[in-house]
Design a protein around this motif. Structure first.
Motif, PDB file in Angstrom:
ATOM      1  N   VAL A 201       6.374  -0.739  -1.374  1.00  0.00           N
ATOM      2  CA  VAL A 201       5.448  -0.510  -0.261  1.00  0.00           C
ATOM      3  C   VAL A 201       4.758   0.843  -0.407  1.00  0.00           C
ATOM      4  N   TYR A 202       5.524   1.859  -0.787  1.00  0.00           N
ATOM      5  CA  TYR A 202       4.951   3.203  -0.987  1.00  0.00           C
ATOM      6  C   TYR A 202       3.860   3.181  -2.046  1.00  0.00           C
ATOM      7  N   LEU A 203       4.140   2.532  -3.169  1.00  0.00           N
ATOM      8  CA  LEU A 203       3.152   2.483  -4.258  1.00  0.00           C
ATOM      9  C   LEU A 203       1.923   1.677  -3.848  1.00  0.00           C
ATOM     10  N   TYR A 204       2.151   0.567  -3.137  1.00  0.00           N
ATOM     11  CA  TYR A 204       1.026  -0.277  -2.721  1.00  0.00           C
ATOM     12  C   TYR A 204       0.112   0.473  -1.756  1.00  0.00           C
ATOM     13  N   GLU A 205       0.722   1.129  -0.762  1.00  0.00           N
ATOM     14  CA  GLU A 205      -0.119   1.821   0.223  1.00  0.00           C
ATOM     15  C   GLU A 205      -0.823   3.032  -0.395  1.00  0.00           C
ATOM     16  N   ARG A 206      -0.157   3.683  -1.312  1.00  0.00           N
ATOM     17  CA  ARG A 206      -0.796   4.811  -1.990  1.00  0.00           C
ATOM     18  C   ARG A 206      -2.044   4.341  -2.742  1.00  0.00           C
ATOM     19  N   LEU A 207      -1.911   3.223  -3.447  1.00  0.00           N
ATOM     20  CA  LEU A 207      -3.053   2.659  -4.162  1.00  0.00           C
ATOM     21  C   LEU A 207      -4.130   2.203  -3.193  1.00  0.00           C
ATOM     22  N   ARG A 208      -3.721   1.565  -2.105  1.00  0.00           N
ATOM     23  CA  ARG A 208      -4.667   1.077  -1.102  1.00  0.00           C
ATOM     24  C   ARG A 208      -5.452   2.234  -0.476  1.00  0.00           C
ATOM     25  N   LYS A 209      -4.766   3.326  -0.197  1.00  0.00           N
ATOM     26  CA  LYS A 209      -5.415   4.490   0.403  1.00  0.00           C
ATOM     27  C   LYS A 209      -6.416   5.108  -0.564  1.00  0.00           C
ATOM     28  N   LYS A 210      -6.040   5.221  -1.836  1.00  0.00           N
ATOM     29  CA  LYS A 210      -6.966   5.768  -2.830  1.00  0.00           C
ATOM     30  C   LYS A 210      -8.187   4.882  -2.977  1.00  0.00           C
ATOM     31  N   GLU A 211      -7.973   3.583  -2.974  1.00  0.00           N
ATOM     32  CA  GLU A 211      -9.108   2.656  -3.078  1.00  0.00           C
ATOM     33  C   GLU A 211     -10.023   2.787  -1.864  1.00  0.00           C
TER      34      GLU A 211
END
Length: 433
Positions: A201-211
């Protein structure tokens, strides 16, 4: 191109600090991300609630079927009913202002309705408790898959579940009924399930936020480029150019063109620093730009200390001559005010002409919207052969203005390439109107 791997907020701040006009500042962009995440969270919570309801019904049906004794059926029904009602309540809250304001609490409630509520029900009904790690694993994996946002919330739900279980176990099962290896195995499965869920979840949201920030930065950059394009070309022409990148040319049967020249500016440049000179010219032309916008006039270009504009295109209009006349009179007033405020003695010489023109964009680089035709040449001659501090107009413009404006006949003047032409001096607006 914005690099999504660098500091998102720093890039957006840099874009905004370079003068980009856009509706959202960086703080607003942060809020937009939070709002987007909350909307996503609420939709996914409703989806999860629906899945839990369906899964619960299947489990209740199964336990009712496999339990041969009536007491077992009643227990299964009670436990399932509690979970279903709790889940249904959470689903309903998602659609209320409370749910929209506190989606985190609904997230935890949905999780604990399956993990903690089941453990509590079993402890109360049977006065006994054993790990239900398969239910916990299913719940945490489901949440990590359906609601992959806010990793700390997933961690809280997991810690709450294990804390609830340990408390109940101490109260209802103080003696280990299974070998210690059994509990260690259950604990390891639980631990790694939690770690994998939280980390994913941490990695997914980090990527989502950067996108998200990269996309917003691209939108800001695109908006900036569009604003720059609109500073060079009229909006209609800019849209045409984006859709059909070819030569754009249009005929206009009647428009009014204005040329304005700042008298004495060339002499001033000989004893004024370049920076100060450009600053003065920029201030004056910015005043003219504001007047052009106010009167619905299209600025065409500046040539040295000369200013050229037109009314009646690219959006055709019947009041092009009055619009230019009003702008010309306001330009005189603007120069007078500028002189008073800056201790200067500038005057402007203005020439106006009305007639047909060809307008368009040519070339491959450094696009410019320009005008061609006799009307443009005559307007330029009206200015260059005019009188400092006056507004000189041709016969065609005079005919359109004579009923509502004060014009004084200057007489015939020799115009290069045109011979003698009758000209008039625009004095102001007629008091009769």
């Amino acid at each position: 191109m914005i690099n999504p791997n660098s500091s998102d907020k720093t890039q957006l701040d840099a874009l905004i600090s370079h003068g980009m006009s856009y509706r959202q500042t960086n703080n607003n962009l942060s809020e937009s991300y939070k709002e987007q995440r909350q909307s996503f969270l609420l939709k996914r919570l409703q989806l999860q609630a629906q899945i839990i309801l369906i899964a619960g019904l299947t489990l209740i049906t199964f336990f009712l079927w496999v339990n041969s004794q009536l007491e077992g059926k009643i227990y299964a029904f009670k436990i399932g009913l509690v979970v279903e009602l709790f889940t249904l309540l959470c689903w309903g809250l998602c659609k209320t202002p409370i749910g929209r304001r506190y989606p985190d609490l609904i997230f935890l409630s949905l999780c604990w309705s399956v993990t903690c509520a089941v453990q509590i029900d079993i402890a109360l009904l049977f006065n006994n408790l054993e790990p239900r790690s398969h239910i916990w694993t299913l719940m945490f994996l489901t949440q990590a898959t359906i609601i992959p946002v806010q990793w700390w919330m997933h961690l809280i739900s997991q810690l709450g579940t294990i804390l609830c279980y340990l408390t109940l176990y101490i109260l209802y099962s103080p003696i280990l009924k299974n070998p210690s290896a059994f509990y260690i195995e259950q604990g390891l499965y639980f631990f790694w399930t939690c770690i994998i869920c939280v980390f994913s979840v941490y990695l997914y949201e980090r990527l989502r936020k950067k996108e998200f920030y990269a996309r917003k930065a691209m939108e800001l950059a695109q908006h900036k480029s569009e604003r720059l394009l609109l500073n060079i070309l009229p909006e209609i022409i800019a849209e045409q150019l984006k859709q059909q990148p070819a030569t754009i040319a249009d005929n206009f049967l009647e428009v009014t063109v204005i040329f304005a020249d700042i008298v004495g500016f060339t002499e001033l440049s000989s004893h004024t620093s370049p920076a100060e000179l450009v600053e003065l010219l920029n201030t004056i032309f910015c005043l003219f730009d504001q007047l052009a916008e106010r009167h619905g006039v299209e600025k065409i270009k500046t040539i040295g200390d000369a200013y050229m504009a037109v009314a009646g295109l690219p959006n055709q209009s019947n009041n092009h001559a009055p619009a230019i006349a009003n702008m010309a009179l306001d330009m005189q007033n603007a120069i007078a005010t500028f002189n008073k405020e800056n201790n200067q003695s500038f005057s402007i010489r203005i020439g106006i002409s009305t007639g047909p023109v060809v307008a368009g964009v040519i070339g491959l680089k450094k696009f410019a919207y320009d005008l061609w035709g006799d009307t443009v040449n005559i307007a330029s001659r009206m200015e260059s052969h005019g009188i400092a501090g006056s507004i000189q107009v041709c016969e065609a413009t005079y005919q359109l203005l004579k009923d509502k404006y004060l014009l004084e006949k200057r007489g015939l003047i020799q115009v290069k390439g045109k011979g003698e032409m009758m000209t008039y001096i625009l004095k102001g607006i007629s008091l009769k109107n």
